[in-house]
Design an enzyme around this catalytic site. Sequence first.
Site, PDB file in Angstrom:
ATOM      1  N   ARG A 153     -30.899 -20.580  14.356  1.00  0.00           N
ATOM      2  CA  ARG A 153     -31.657 -19.391  13.938  1.00  0.00           C
ATOM      3  C   ARG A 153     -32.137 -19.580  12.502  1.00  0.00           C
ATOM      4  NH1 ARG A 153     -28.862 -15.456  11.937  1.00  0.00           N
ATOM      5  NH2 ARG A 153     -27.389 -15.255  13.654  1.00  0.00           N
ATOM      6  N   TYR A 182     -55.975  -6.203  16.102  1.00  0.00           N
ATOM      7  CA  TYR A 182     -55.367  -6.446  17.411  1.00  0.00           C
ATOM      8  C   TYR A 182     -54.594  -5.195  17.859  1.00  0.00           C
ATOM      9  CZ  TYR A 182     -52.137  -8.443  20.815  1.00  0.00           C
ATOM     10  OH  TYR A 182     -51.397  -8.681  21.930  1.00  0.00           O
ATOM     11  N   ASP A 205     -54.148 -11.678   9.186  1.00  0.00           N
ATOM     12  CA  ASP A 205     -54.003 -12.265  10.513  1.00  0.00           C
ATOM     13  C   ASP A 205     -55.158 -13.255  10.709  1.00  0.00           C
ATOM     14  OD1 ASP A 205     -54.013 -12.775  13.261  1.00  0.00           O
ATOM     15  OD2 ASP A 205     -53.300 -10.768  13.774  1.00  0.00           O
ATOM     16  N   LYS A 223     -52.388 -18.462  20.696  1.00  0.00           N
ATOM     17  CA  LYS A 223     -53.825 -18.566  20.891  1.00  0.00           C
ATOM     18  C   LYS A 223     -54.316 -19.978  20.558  1.00  0.00           C
ATOM     19  CE  LYS A 223     -52.938 -14.303  21.759  1.00  0.00           C
ATOM     20  NZ  LYS A 223     -53.143 -13.205  20.813  1.00  0.00           N
TER      21      LYS A 223
HETATM   22  C1  LIG Z   1     -52.414 -12.078  20.370  1.00  0.00           C
HETATM   23  C2  LIG Z   1     -52.571 -11.623  18.983  1.00  0.00           C
HETATM   24  C3  LIG Z   1     -51.477 -11.176  18.241  1.00  0.00           C
HETATM   25  C4  LIG Z   1     -50.089 -11.039  18.833  1.00  0.00           C
HETATM   26  O1  LIG Z   1     -49.538 -12.275  19.153  1.00  0.00           O
HETATM   27  P1  LIG Z   1     -48.478 -12.497  20.366  1.00  0.00           P
HETATM   28  O2  LIG Z   1     -48.225 -13.962  20.288  1.00  0.00           O
HETATM   29  O3  LIG Z   1     -49.132 -12.053  21.624  1.00  0.00           O
HETATM   30  O4  LIG Z   1     -47.269 -11.680  20.045  1.00  0.00           O
HETATM   31  C5  LIG Z   1     -51.701 -10.819  16.932  1.00  0.00           C
HETATM   32  N1  LIG Z   1     -52.930 -10.873  16.379  1.00  0.00           N
HETATM   33  C6  LIG Z   1     -54.004 -11.305  17.064  1.00  0.00           C
HETATM   34  C7  LIG Z   1     -55.323 -11.356  16.396  1.00  0.00           C
HETATM   35  C8  LIG Z   1     -53.865 -11.686  18.393  1.00  0.00           C
HETATM   36  O5  LIG Z   1     -54.948 -12.096  19.072  1.00  0.00           O
END
Ligand SMILES: *Cc1c(COP(=O)(O)O)cnc(C)c1O
Length: 380
Positions: A47, A99, A171, A196
């Site tokens: 962890r 998001y 982000d 992604k």
């Molecule tokens: C998918 C996404 C998230 C969240 O990520 P997860 O891996 O699904 O928890 C956050 N920000 C953006 C822009 C995303 O496309």
Amino acid sequence: MRFETLAIHAGERPERRFGAISVPIYQTSTFAFEDVGKPRGGYDYSRTANPTRKVLEDTIAQLEGGKAGFAFGTGMAAETTVIHLLKAGDHVVCGDDVYGGTYRLFQNVMSNLGLEFTFIRMNSRRAIEQAIKPNTRMLWLETPSNPLLNIVDIEMAVDIAKRHNLITAMDNTFATPYLLKPLEYGVDLVVHSTTKYLNGHCDVVGGAVVTTEKFAGQVHFLLNAMGTCASPFDCWLVLRGIETLPLRMRQHEQNAAAVADYLSQQPAVTRVYYPGLSSHPGHDIARRQMKGFGGMVSFELKGGLQAVNSFLKKMQIFALAESLGGAASLAEHPATMSHASMPREFREKVGITDALVRLSIGLENVDDLIDDIRQALQPS
Ligand SMILES: *Cc1c(COP(=O)(O)O)cnc(C)c1O
């Protein structure tokens, strides 16, 4: 080393003991100690830190040009950890078309724990400054945003944040460090859903944070205290994905530009959102701050929900699915899928209408993608 080289060689590669070129998967929860208080190889418990995870963390940190990187179980785990840098009573100014899961975490979870949020369209200095209050501590940015591909002028946002002594978190999931490096503009913390583009193959959920020196210790403390870290195998998958990130991003963009162009010429399409189109309101800023416009395209169809339904049902190559950034093209309906947790009134106010479709343009032959869209647009 340049980006393409770092994507393959950053971190401890080859591995020290046997020279393995592929990073070994250290699928272990714990590590033997040499002596009381002295782990043999510097690791004590997975962890806290794990050697496979460390290579991924070092790689993402170097690609973003940051001091330290951290790998999380999901993108939301990364965001949950970063937002815990704040405490009850603190206020955050956040984009209004972030998001859907980010909106839900802030509005429906963190608000109950005493944090305050204001969601605004971050398209002017005035809009941001008007939202700042005496207890504001953080500016949360997402650019290009999901699903409307709005562009925030990062230089402007960071300038405002510095004047008001705010932490900036961004982000960077949509752009990836290949197209945009927020830390170069003075952002403090970069957040990713590695699910992604970074992983890029729709076979893992993961997250990452890259920080400047100032926040590295705190983020690691929170990751360890909250237990939000990624598993060794998931880290290995993301590392494998990152090796081809530059190649993939170039192809995603080339295909997306062609699809956006095609959609712009269709009478059944009322509006196309792609920052690479000169008609896009953020086009000039995007061109200045990004190396390319990415692989996401959104558009509105004439005929609302009914037309959208028929279009999505007819698609053959594009699968109707959440998520994005993989080799396979995906289509989704933000109003009922990725952004269903936003109240309808708020969603419509920010422009996420029932007629909106979001496409994640994959790596297939672009002529096949356009053929698929063409046949799905035919009236039934
Ligand atoms: C998918 C996404 C998230 C969240 O990520 P997860 O891996 O699904 O928890 C956050 N920000 C953006 C822009 C995303 O496309």
